[in-house]
Write a protein that holds these residues in place. Structure first.
Motif, mmCIF file in Angstrom:
data_model
loop_
_atom_site.group_PDB
_atom_site.id
_atom_site.type_symbol
_atom_site.label_atom_id
_atom_site.label_comp_id
_atom_site.label_asym_id
_atom_site.label_seq_id
_atom_site.Cartn_x
_atom_site.Cartn_y
_atom_site.Cartn_z
ATOM 1 N N SER A 1 0.830 -1.209 0.000
ATOM 2 C CA SER A 1 0.000 0.000 0.000
ATOM 3 C C SER A 1 0.859 1.252 0.000
ATOM 4 O O SER A 1 1.965 1.267 0.517
ATOM 5 C CB SER A 1 -0.950 0.008 1.200
ATOM 6 O OG SER A 1 -0.211 0.020 2.401
ATOM 7 N N ILE B 1 -6.496 -0.305 -8.482
ATOM 8 C CA ILE B 1 -6.203 0.007 -7.084
ATOM 9 C C ILE B 1 -7.424 -0.538 -6.349
ATOM 10 O O ILE B 1 -8.549 -0.076 -6.571
ATOM 11 C CB ILE B 1 -6.032 1.515 -6.850
ATOM 12 C CG1 ILE B 1 -4.816 2.035 -7.622
ATOM 13 C CG2 ILE B 1 -5.913 1.818 -5.358
ATOM 14 C CD1 ILE B 1 -4.645 3.540 -7.580
ATOM 15 N N ASN C 1 -8.538 -0.348 -3.383
ATOM 16 C CA ASN C 1 -9.266 0.656 -2.613
ATOM 17 C C ASN C 1 -8.375 1.879 -2.442
ATOM 18 O O ASN C 1 -7.235 1.758 -2.001
ATOM 19 C CB ASN C 1 -9.683 0.107 -1.243
ATOM 20 C CG ASN C 1 -10.724 0.965 -0.563
ATOM 21 O OD1 ASN C 1 -11.493 1.672 -1.202
ATOM 22 N ND2 ASN C 1 -10.761 0.907 0.751
ATOM 23 N N ALA C 2 -8.884 3.028 -2.825
ATOM 24 C CA ALA C 2 -8.239 4.318 -2.549
ATOM 25 C C ALA C 2 -9.103 4.950 -1.476
ATOM 26 O O ALA C 2 -10.266 5.270 -1.731
ATOM 27 C CB ALA C 2 -8.187 5.188 -3.798
ATOM 28 N N SER C 3 -8.558 5.093 -0.271
ATOM 29 C CA SER C 3 -9.405 5.497 0.848
ATOM 30 C C SER C 3 -8.700 6.448 1.797
ATOM 31 O O SER C 3 -7.484 6.593 1.774
ATOM 32 C CB SER C 3 -9.858 4.256 1.625
ATOM 33 O OG SER C 3 -8.758 3.655 2.285
ATOM 34 N N GLY D 1 -13.944 5.435 0.610
ATOM 35 C CA GLY D 1 -13.016 4.991 -0.414
ATOM 36 C C GLY D 1 -13.727 4.252 -1.526
ATOM 37 O O GLY D 1 -14.899 3.900 -1.393
ATOM 38 N N HIS E 1 -7.522 11.302 -10.316
ATOM 39 C CA HIS E 1 -8.487 10.481 -9.588
ATOM 40 C C HIS E 1 -8.823 11.158 -8.271
ATOM 41 O O HIS E 1 -7.966 11.797 -7.660
ATOM 42 C CB HIS E 1 -7.906 9.091 -9.301
ATOM 43 C CG HIS E 1 -7.490 8.363 -10.532
ATOM 44 N ND1 HIS E 1 -8.382 7.700 -11.340
ATOM 45 C CD2 HIS E 1 -6.276 8.219 -11.113
ATOM 46 C CE1 HIS E 1 -7.731 7.160 -12.363
ATOM 47 N NE2 HIS E 1 -6.461 7.464 -12.244
ATOM 48 N N ALA F 1 -4.390 8.753 3.913
ATOM 49 C CA ALA F 1 -4.709 8.107 2.648
ATOM 50 C C ALA F 1 -4.070 6.733 2.623
ATOM 51 O O ALA F 1 -2.960 6.542 3.134
ATOM 52 C CB ALA F 1 -4.173 8.933 1.487
ATOM 53 N N LEU G 1 -3.763 3.539 -0.366
ATOM 54 C CA LEU G 1 -4.075 2.961 -1.662
ATOM 55 C C LEU G 1 -3.584 1.525 -1.661
ATOM 56 O O LEU G 1 -2.384 1.279 -1.484
ATOM 57 C CB LEU G 1 -3.409 3.745 -2.791
ATOM 58 C CG LEU G 1 -4.080 5.043 -3.224
ATOM 59 C CD1 LEU G 1 -4.173 6.059 -2.115
ATOM 60 C CD2 LEU G 1 -3.399 5.622 -4.431
ATOM 61 N N LEU H 1 -0.024 13.509 -4.098
ATOM 62 C CA LEU H 1 -1.261 12.947 -3.563
ATOM 63 C C LEU H 1 -1.741 13.871 -2.458
ATOM 64 O O LEU H 1 -1.008 14.133 -1.504
ATOM 65 C CB LEU H 1 -0.997 11.538 -3.026
ATOM 66 C CG LEU H 1 -2.183 10.818 -2.419
ATOM 67 C CD1 LEU H 1 -2.128 9.337 -2.761
ATOM 68 C CD2 LEU H 1 -2.218 10.984 -0.923
#
Length: 181
Positions: A77, A111, A113-115, A128, A140, A157, A159, A173
Motif C-alpha cells: 500500500s 487500485i 481501494n483508494a481510501s 473509499g 483520480h 490516505a 491505496l 497525492l
C-alpha cells in the motif's frame, strides 16, 4: 506560486465548484505532505524510487513496482498521514494523478481501494472506492466526510496496490479538507 498548489486548486474546482478560492487559499486546505518523496509504501522489500517524468504536475513521481497479486491487496500500500486535525463533518477529498505501466495494452490496473482510513489498527476506512488506472496519467479522486474528530496523523490516505504484476507512477497525492479555514 508552487505548481503543486495549482493541482490542488484544480481539485477545488472539481470537488467544490461553489467555493471561489485562489490557489494560495486552497493550499491551506491540504492536510498532508503531498509530494511523491513523502509518500510511504509498505509491503515491498526496498523503498520505491522517485523519478522524473514530464507528463505529471511537478515533474516527479513515486514509482511503485508490484511483483504480483495478493489475495489481500492491502499487503502493498501507498500511504500518507494527515498533518492537521480534522473535525466531525469536515468534507475531505483524496486526490492524485496516477498511471500504470507494465500492463497489457488497452487494459487498466486496479487500485483495490483508494481510501481515507485510520492509520493504526483496526484501520477502519472513512470512505473509499476502487480505482482503475490506465497507461496515461489521469486525475483520480474520492470524497467523504469525517465521522468524528481526528487528531493530526490519526487518519490518512491508503491505496491498496497488490492487485497484479504492474507498475504504478503516483504524482502528488493530496488529502484536502474543504472545510478548513
Amino acid at each position: 506560486m508552487n505548481r503543486y498548489w495549482l493541482a490542488a486548486a484544480m481539485v477545488a474546482t472539481v470537488a467544490a465548484p461553489s467555493i471561489a478560492q485562489t490557489a494560495d487559499d486552497f493550499a491551506a486546505k491540504v492536510i498532508n505532505a503531498p509530494l511523491p518523496a513523502s509518500l510511504q509504501v509498505f509491503g515491498l522489500s526496498s523503498p520505491p524510487p522517485v523519478v522524473r517524468v514530464k507528463e505529471v504536475e511537478g515533474g516527479k513521481v513515486k514509482r511503485v513496482k508490484i511483483p504480483g497479486a495478493d489475495k489481500d491487496a492491502w499487503r502493498i500500500s501507498l500511504q500518507s498521514a494527515t498533518t492537521q486535525p480534522v473535525k466531525k463533518g469536515d468534507r475531505l477529498v483524496l486526490a492524485f494523478h496516477a498511471r500504470a505501466t507494465d500492463i497489457a495494452p488497452g487494459t487498466k490496473a486496479r487500485i483495490a481501494n483508494a481510501s481515507v482510513q485510520l492509520t493504526k489498527a483496526p484501520y477502519t476506512g472513512l470512505f473509499g472506492n476502487p480505482i482503475d488506472v490506465g497507461e496515461q496519467f489521469e486525475f483520480h479522486q474520492v470524497q467523504g466526510r469525517a465521522d468524528r474528530d481526528y487528531a493530526a496523523g490519526e487518519i490518512g490516505a491508503s491505496l491498496q496496490l497488490a492487485t497484479g504484476k504492474q507498475t504504478f507512477d503516483f504524482g502528488p497525492l493530496f488529502i484536502i479538507n474543504l472545510d478548513r479555514k
